[in-house]
Design an enzyme around this catalytic site. Structure first.
Site, PDB file in Angstrom:
ATOM      1  N   THR A 516       1.099  -0.932   0.139  1.00 38.38           N
ATOM      2  CA  THR A 516      -0.226  -0.032  -0.103  1.00 38.38           C
ATOM      3  C   THR A 516       1.136   0.887   0.112  1.00 38.38           C
ATOM      4  O   THR A 516       0.316   2.171   0.362  1.00 38.38           O
ATOM      5  CB  THR A 516      -1.304   0.113   1.068  1.00 38.38           C
ATOM      6  OG1 THR A 516      -1.415  -1.613   1.264  1.00 38.38           O
ATOM      7  CG2 THR A 516      -2.173   0.686   1.118  1.00 38.38           C
ATOM      8  N   HIS A 517       1.905   1.246  -0.830  1.00 31.00           N
ATOM      9  CA  HIS A 517       2.827   2.568  -0.967  1.00 31.00           C
ATOM     10  C   HIS A 517       2.854   3.335  -1.991  1.00 31.00           C
ATOM     11  O   HIS A 517       4.167   2.740  -2.972  1.00 31.00           O
ATOM     12  CB  HIS A 517       4.551   1.258  -0.691  1.00 31.00           C
ATOM     13  CG  HIS A 517       4.649   1.239   0.456  1.00 31.00           C
ATOM     14  ND1 HIS A 517       5.140   0.041   0.354  1.00 31.00           N
ATOM     15  CD2 HIS A 517       3.658   0.448   1.794  1.00 31.00           C
ATOM     16  CE1 HIS A 517       5.301  -0.637   1.832  1.00 31.00           C
ATOM     17  NE2 HIS A 517       4.366  -0.283   2.473  1.00 31.00           N
TER      18      HIS A 517
END
Lengths: 590, 431
Positions: A516-517
């Protein structure tokens, strides 16, 4: 006609890590601060309470704590010539929802960027020459240096109660830490987490290969801890329900465990949950914002006047809000004009699973950042000219959980159902460990964010469109890491070895989870022609709008983003407190 | 003329400002003292206007409603003179000559100094927002509705004496003044006599602060000098931490004391809290001090760590529900998860308080020094009366604990008093 609320000094859009930090800093300044959070209010008890949280189906598979695509999502395409389609089922990345945002369901990997990463273009040009940067690669410097951010990293370490072992304290290299990291002004506030069996195996093989293993810096507290705000963490009990879950034990650093209780003590701070900001409203001259328009919990449209607007929602949602509000010029990759949406980047992941018939790892012991890692293949350790790529990765052996639905690795070729699957599951559950590579992702001219021409959210506003695919430079980087991981894995003599690294021609796939970067799109920099924000994360165009989060990154780090996101938030807060409040206006002259 | 005026004005302004400042100082002092007295706790309904009264207080004689003590002239005490205010606070007499029910701790407040009463009067007249809403009248059954009878009670059982310092140490005396007076600690922590009077009002009586009861909660002995009782093994810093923040290295607050810390003690200065600790440590207790043996701790820990516990045992219920935070050694974690080994609530003679915490959970107050509302979730939705009885029995006999077993009937009695919303607060819901 929208209802109008009483004016405030500062309105915070979103209440996750960045705006919890900003709320605290500006409330301490005595300003009247209001946070508007799209999702629901959340706290450890009742929302993350034991034993409710230890439910893989509800939270790990059905994503109860995440944003709901049915309400709003993004559309995705690989190239400029395709029509994007909605990301209807979360997979590749998991945007957060509610108070605390994604800061409640992360794993707690807490890395500082390398000094070189904050001035990546300069570093590459100075060290290897301009020519090694591919024509369509649009990497840039952040415009702020490691030394300027160090005090903020140090403070955020203490706020989160990070458990770890420093490798570089004021230039002195310490045994057992990361010798390649930037200078730290102090040791981690807490000692490393207790080590598990996989740590021991990885440590031994890494040392045999001449590498420098160290415990992954973790925001899962190794001991009871009280932070500078008086907020407290309990010792992590390795329950194995970390990523995708709120911490049931007060052990994982989150806005709830590290900031919000102390922030709520400030009478000049307030927050409203279930309040979705649709637009930042600008004055007629478009040089300042007047406040924000939001939909309240009853579905009513409200105008909230404010002197300062801080946009601190999830990475790409920041970009969408700027586009919907007409702040800055939308980026066009064809003409290479505009800035908003430019330089979206992601993370390059790869991994190996090692199976051992005679070794048992007890997967019931797990913590989000229970891992041993090496940084010998980091950005400042690789000869880009020689290897033919720009980037780097850290390698890690992690044991985060043994959840039965998603954490049941089996040797390649095992049947996916029936008697063969049952037998393999019985043979191998608890008999495997992983070695993964977590690497950088560069930015490119045609990887960007824009408003979608076809799809809208539940308010009829355009969705955000992501145009993104993997590029050869980053594939070369991950293939380089594959060789390193393979060598380490084989050094441990597993009975079976599964290897999964992207290869040339790989297309970005939104279905399997990666990270989730998501970064970029509202990037910071030194030139208003190539960045949305100046070095203080202030909009070049609308001086009382500041934008916080990983949307500021001009390309992605080799590391997880939370520490830099928080460090930059403190850096911006300092600029607002010491400069902007005294003299509101652009902090950098364009 | 004009010049003279302009010369005079600043001087006049300064004079006016000083008068104002003195008042403000007095009002601020009164506000602090009202915090020490925890007036707000009884004289405010949950979520209501401060000091507007109306809180129902259950007593053995029926429900007593607290009064409106805002300076409203129609509904509060806005017409009270200082003398009338003093009569109410220190002597339990209303302005109309009627007697207050001793739910108001005037027998404790009688030791207050004249200066402190003056400061509190200044605060309640000028520092509190008037609320023109009458609180409900208290209406007890006969004979308790005969307020003249309280006059008799006052004569026989009451306490109306000025403060007497008994120590050479000024800090101990300051602590004594706070504990006996505004703190009115004795109203819960001293045993009650036949007429519901506190047994002892100061250190000259060995009953004073030797432990009492409020509702289902046992208020443990506060005599910390020697003998049995939780404070005997606490050092001064641990007492101060507990009073300021509701938590310390060993334990965390639960039950009725939570609100006392939240609304009163967490507002006191470090110096006053230290004085209170000094005083409590100066009081000798009765009985033998309970020393925790490491051997007993490890014995239970080893049993739990082996995981060899019968499937339907209290130990198993503990492992499945409690071990995550309190751990197998029962030590919890410093200032975060209370230690169950040797814990006063766990070992209380009446297990109702412990049962209540298991069923309904507990939440620490957010204080200036410790802002996090650390909370234990409710287990009432998950464990039936039999489970809770087994669990409570196990915990009360594990490690160094030696308390009597708990029955399902005792659990059922406590469960009845807890609203379903509380029991089910953390129950998983179907998606």
């Amino acid at each position: 006609m929208a209802r109008q609320e009483k004016p405030v000094d500062v309105v915070l859009v979103g209440l996750g890590w960045t705006n919890s930090i900003m709320g605290m800093e500006l409330a301490q300044e005595g300003l009247n601060v209001l946070a508007l959070e799209r999702g629901e209010d959340r706290d450890t008890v009742p929302d993350f309470a034991y034993p409710k949280m230890a439910d893989e189906l509800t939270y790990g598979v059905r994503y109860k704590l995440m944003a709901k695509p049915a309400k709003s999502t993004i559309t995705v395409r690989h190239s400029l010539t395709e029509t994007a389609l909605p990301y209807r089922h979360l997979g590749s990345f998991l945007p957060g929802d509610g108070v605390g945002g994604a800061g409640t369901h992360w794993n707690g990997h807490t890395w500082r960027p390398m000094p070189e990463e904050l001035r990546l273009r300069s570093y590459v040009e100075e060290t290897f020459g301009k020519d090694i940067i591919p024509a369509d690669m649009t990497i840039q410097d952040f415009g702020v240096s490691y030394d300027e951010l160090e005090p903020h990293f140090d403070f955020f370490d203490k706020v989160m109660g990070v458990s770890g072992k420093a490798g570089n304290v004021n230039g002195e290299i310490h045994e057992g830490g990361n010798p390649f990291e930037g200078r730290r002004s102090s040791e981690y506030p807490l000692p490393p987490l207790k080590r598990t069996f996989n740590d021991e195996l990885f440590t031994n093989v890494a040392k045999e290969h001449g590498l420098h293993p160290f415990p992954l810096p973790s925001s899962n507290a190794s001991e009871a801890y009280t932070n500078p705000y008086g907020m407290q963490l309990g010792p992590c009990n390795f329950c194995g329900f970390c990523e995708r879950y709120g911490c049931l034990n007060f052990s994982k650093a989150s806005p709830q465990t590290c900031i919000l209780g102390a922030l709520k003590q400030h009478k000049n701070f307030s927050y409203r949950a279930n309040s979705e900001v649709l637009k930042v409203e600008l004055a007629d001259d478009k040089k300042t914002a007047k406040g924000v328009t939001y939909i309240d919990k009853n579905g009513e449209e409200v105008f909230q006047p404010a002197k300062i607007v801080i946009v601190g929602t999830f990475a790409y949602n920041n970009v969408r809000l700027l586009l919907l509000s007409g702040i800055g010029q939308p980026y066009d990759p064809v003409t290479n004009t505009g800035t908003v949406g430019r330089n979206y980047a992601y993370q390059m992941m790869g991994g190996a699973t090692l199976f051992f018939k005679d070794k048992f790892f007890n997967p019931f012991i797990g913590a989000g950042s229970n891992a041993t890692t090496v940084d010998d293949y980091a950005i400042n350790q690789i000869d880009f000219a020689k290897e033919g790529f720009i980037g780097g990765s850290y390698l890690l052996a992690a044991q985060t959980n043994g959840q039965p639905i998603r954490s049941m690795p089996l040797p390649a070729g095992t049947p996916s159902w029936g008697a063969g699957w049952k037998k393999a599951t019985k043979d191998y559950y608890g008999h495997s460990m992983s070695i993964s590579s977590h690497g950088s992702n560069m930015s490119y001219r045609d990887c960007y964010l824009s408003l979608d021409p076809n799809y809208t959210d539940d308010h009829g506003l355009p969705l955000l469109r992501l145009t993104f695919d993997w590029k050869d430079n980053d594939i070369r980087m991950t293939q380089f890491m594959k060789g390193k991981v393979e060598a380490l894995a084989k050094g441990l003599n597993p009975d079976h070895l599964n290897i999964s690294f992207k290869d040339f021609g790989a297309k970005y796939d939104v279905r399997p989870y990666q990270t989730t970067h998501n970064v970029g799109g509202a990037i910071m920099g030194t030139n208003p022609k190539t960045s949305v924000l100046n070095r203080y994360q202030q909009s070049w165009d609308v001086h009382n709008v500041f934008v916080l989060g990983s949307s500021s990154f001009p390309q992605n780090l080799q590391y997880n983003p939370t520490m830099l996101v928080g460090g930059l938030a403190y850096w911006t807060a300092k600029a607002i407190r010491e400069q902007y409040l005294k003299q509101p206006g652009p902090l950098v002259q364009a | 003329m004009n010049t003279r005026l302009s010369l005079l004005l600043p001087a006049m302004l300064v004079a006016a400002a000083t008068a104002q400042a003195a008042d403000q100082t007095l009002i601020a002092k009164g506000e602090y003292l009202s915090r020490a007295g925890d007036c707000i706790a009884c004289h405010t309904v949950k979520g209501g206007e401060p000091f507007a009264g109306g809180l129902p207080i259950e007593s053995p004689f029926g429900t007593i409603y607290s009064t409106n003590i805002t300076p409203s002239k129609t509904a509060g005490i806005g017409n009270y003179t200082l003398e009338q205010f003093d009569d109410a606070v220190r002597h339990g007499e209303r302005a109309d000559g009627g007697n207050l029910y001793p739910a108001m701790p005037y027998p404790d407040y009688s030791v207050l100094s004249d200066d402190d009463v003056k400061a509190m009067y200044a605060y309640f007249m000028e520092g509190v927002k008037p609320v023109d809403k009458k609180a409900p009248e208290t209406d007890l059954s006969f004979p308790f509705n005969q307020r003249w009878g309280i006059g008799m009670w006052d004569l026989v059982f009451g306490h109306d004496a000025a403060f007497e310092p008994h120590s050479q140490n000024p800090f101990v005396n300051r602590g004594a003044y706070l504990v006996q007076g505004l703190g009115h600690c004795g109203s819960c922590h001293s045993p009650r006599g036949v007429a519901f009077q506190e047994k002892g009002y100061d250190e000259t009586d060995a009953n004073f602060l030797s432990g009492g009861k409020i509702g289902i909660w046992e208020a443990p002995s506060l005599r910390g000098g020697s003998g049995a009782g939780p404070l005997v093994s606490w050092d001064k810093a641990e007492i101060v931490d507990y009073l300021a923040n509701g938590r310390n290295d060993r334990t965390a607050v639960g039950g009725e004391m939570t609100s006392v810390i939240e609304h009163s003690l967490s507002y006191l200065t470090q110096a006053d809290l230290e004085a209170i600790a000094d005083y409590l440590k100066s009081l000798p207790g009765a009985g033998k001090e309970v020393l925790l043996s490491a051997e007993a701790t490890e014995k239970t820990a080893a049993q739990l760590n082996s995981a060899k516990v019968p499937v339907d045992s209290g130990a198993r219920v503990y492992l499945d529900n409690c071990g995550a935070c309190h751990f197998t050694r029962g030590q919890g974690a410093s200032r975060v998860f209370p230690q169950l080994d040797g814990n006063a609530l766990v070992n209380a003679e009446d297990p109702s308080g412990l049962i209540h915490v298991i069923l309904a959970g507990a939440r620490l107050p957010s204080t200036k020094g410790a802002p996090e509302e650390l909370a234990m979730p409710a287990f009432g939705w998950r464990l039936n009366d039999e489970d809770v009885a087994k669990l409570a029995t196990f915990v009360r006999q594990a490690w160094n604990n030696h308390a009597a077993a708990v029955t399902a009937k005792q659990v059922a009695a406590v469960r009845e008093t807890i609203p379903a919303t509380e029991l089910n607060a953390t129950k998983p819901t179907l998606n």
